[in-house]
Design an enzyme around this catalytic site. Structure first.
Site, PDB file in Angstrom:
ATOM      1  N   ASP A  33      46.162  35.006  44.889  1.00 30.51           N
ATOM      2  CA  ASP A  33      47.382  35.673  44.633  1.00 30.51           C
ATOM      3  C   ASP A  33      47.851  36.514  45.939  1.00 30.51           C
ATOM      4  O   ASP A  33      49.078  36.571  45.701  1.00 30.51           O
ATOM      5  CB  ASP A  33      47.076  36.836  43.425  1.00 30.51           C
ATOM      6  CG  ASP A  33      46.664  36.015  42.165  1.00 30.51           C
ATOM      7  OD1 ASP A  33      47.465  35.372  41.919  1.00 30.51           O
ATOM      8  OD2 ASP A  33      45.890  36.428  41.489  1.00 30.51           O
ATOM      9  N   HIS A  87      37.620  39.113  44.046  1.00 35.19           N
ATOM     10  CA  HIS A  87      37.735  38.118  43.057  1.00 35.19           C
ATOM     11  C   HIS A  87      36.374  38.133  42.124  1.00 35.19           C
ATOM     12  O   HIS A  87      35.429  38.986  42.575  1.00 35.19           O
ATOM     13  CB  HIS A  87      37.725  36.802  43.364  1.00 35.19           C
ATOM     14  CG  HIS A  87      37.923  35.771  42.740  1.00 35.19           C
ATOM     15  ND1 HIS A  87      37.001  35.006  41.823  1.00 35.19           N
ATOM     16  CD2 HIS A  87      39.170  35.178  42.108  1.00 35.19           C
ATOM     17  CE1 HIS A  87      37.740  34.028  41.048  1.00 35.19           C
ATOM     18  NE2 HIS A  87      39.038  34.311  41.006  1.00 35.19           N
TER      19      HIS A  87
END
Length: 458
Positions: free
Chosen positions: A385, A326
């Site tokens: 996700d 991320h």
């Protein structure tokens, strides 16, 4: 007649004219992607809407840290645990918190819910004229166009006063599930040759309930399914002003444009596979791993295949292990921990226990694989996700709706950033670009250009 398929070649277009040497970015200290060399974001603004924490900078050095996310100062884990504890749905309460800046009392929340109920229906003839007469294979494209078209139905569309924008924001939050559901059924009917099924949104339902009601042929769902989807929406509602779609909304807002244009732009940004489409890519990746790894209980075999993915020899050849890493989070993504628990619960209940074990194995092995096969030593973890697509699949949600669900959830965050930019921004966002083009070129007449072209041909 011009061959449009080869028009670029016919007119002499070449991508080479757009190439800029990577060395020039270093020479001029350009922050590519608005990111510093250590991966941290370039500070471009201030926000009181949310905080995304993933690392610590001490004496100029970036150090990995456990992630945290807060909405208006409230930790996401606390909101996930306590919002809706007495029968309320968490997502609507989070929307109120983001838009208004505080948790509502009973009277305020009742008024907010009633405003949502009154704004769920689409304008007269909108479904037929905008959605059914112009269906799209991509529902995000349809969402973007639909939001833009709503401008034409708003008698005060261009006003940027806070009073008007909060009205528009509530209307958009309420309408997004209907727009997504109808866009999905139009796509299913016109492109997949399925029956056209359009359920009217129900006033007594929450947003999560209405989504399940409208996307299912029989409109049936369980309270548990609605609660889990409601939690997923809560976790996706907001993620700081620097994420690509929120920043897009703020950039457009700073120009003084209308709400529908700014929000449509945010949807278009989220459509990009580098931003909002990763959850579907995770599902495709995991299906690929299941297909090519003979023994899914052999961690060595899984690890070896992850190496092939990272070396661009397997999967979609992108070199990415989707759902891992991320821009901000390092040691952990707080949303992942909450969704992982829901994924485990659903998997064990619905007979997908072995598949969940595969997800956990990939989550655990991927950071080691990146370190070995790519030489990437930075601390990474699974992002939201990684499990969200798996959860949606177990809720029997069509994969075409994974990214639109993200857009439905993020609407409150986008609208909050629009309001903050209007009220506190005050200046058009306009970063600098260093020109590296060579000036002083002498103009060449058409006849001379023709001569030069002929010489090159010879």
């Amino acid at each position: 007649m011009t061959d449009n398929k080869n028009i670029g070649e016919i007119i002499g277009f070449s991508p080479e004219v757009y190439k800029i040497s990577p060395d020039l970015y270093k020479n001029y200290d350009v922050k590519r992607g608005l990111r510093n060399l250590d991966g941290s974001g370039v500070l471009a603004g201030l926000t009181g809407i949310s905080e995304v924490h993933g690392y610590v900078v001490y004496e100029g050095e970036k150090t990995a840290d456990y992630g945290s996310l807060s909405y208006r100062g409230y930790d996401i884990a606390d909101l996930a645990e306590h919002c809706g504890w007495d029968g309320r749905f968490a997502f609507e309460e989070a929307c109120y918190l983001l838009l208004c800046g505080f948790l509502p009392n009973d009277t305020q929340f009742s008024a907010f819910l009633e405003a949502l109920r009154q704004n769920r229906a689409l304008p007269e003839s909108f479904t037929e004229d905008m959605i059914l007469k112009a269906p799209s294979k991509d529902i995000m494209n349809k969402l973007s166009r639909s939001v833009l078209t709503l401008y034409s139905y708003d008698r005060n569309a261009d006003s940027t006063t806070p009073k008007n924008v909060i009205r528009q924001s509530i209307s958009l939050i309420a309408k997004m599930p209907t727009l997504a559901a109808y866009g999905y059924w139009a796509k299913a009917h016109y492109f997949d040759r399925k029956s056209l099924i359009l359920h009217q949104p129900q006033k007594e339902y929450s947003i999560a309930e209405n989504i399940l009601h409208m996307i299912r042929e029989n409109s049936k769902f369980t309270p548990e399914e609605a609660r889990i989807l409601d939690l997923a929406l809560l976790l996706h509602a907001e993620h700081g002003g620097g994420n690509n779609s929120a920043f897009t909304c703020r950039v457009l807002t700073s120009s003084g444009t209308d709400t529908y244009s700014a929000i449509s732009g945010a949807i278009n940004a989220l459509k990009g596979p580098k931003h909002g489409g990763a959850n579907l890519q995770v599902v495709k990746m995991m299906n690929d791993i299941e297909k090519h790894v003979e023994n899914l209980h052999d961690e060595g075999e899984i690890y070896s295949y992850l190496g092939k993915i990272i070396k661009r020899k397997a999967g979609d050849r992108s070199g990415l292990v989707y759902g891992m890493g991320h821009a901000v989070y390092t040691k952990s993504d707080p949303r992942t921990e909450i969704l992982r628990a829901q994924a485990e619960y659903l998997a064990n209940k619905n007979g997908f226990g072995e598949k969940f074990e595969l997800y956990e194995t990939v989550e655990r092995l991927a950071p080691k694989a990146f370190a070995e096969f790519k030489g990437d030593k930075k601390v990474i973890s699974a992002n939201v996700d990684f499990y969200s697509g798996f959860v949606y699949s177990m809720l029997d949600i069509p994969n075409e709706l994974y990214t639109p669900l993200f857009a439905i959830a993020r609407m409150a965050g986008w609208c909050s950033h629009r309001l903050e930019e209007l009220i506190s921004g005050g200046r058009i966002l306009r970063p600098a670009y260093k020109s590296v083009c060579k000036n002083g070129k002498e103009f060449v007449s058409m006849s001379e250009r023709k001569k030069l072209y002929c010489e090159k041909e010879e």
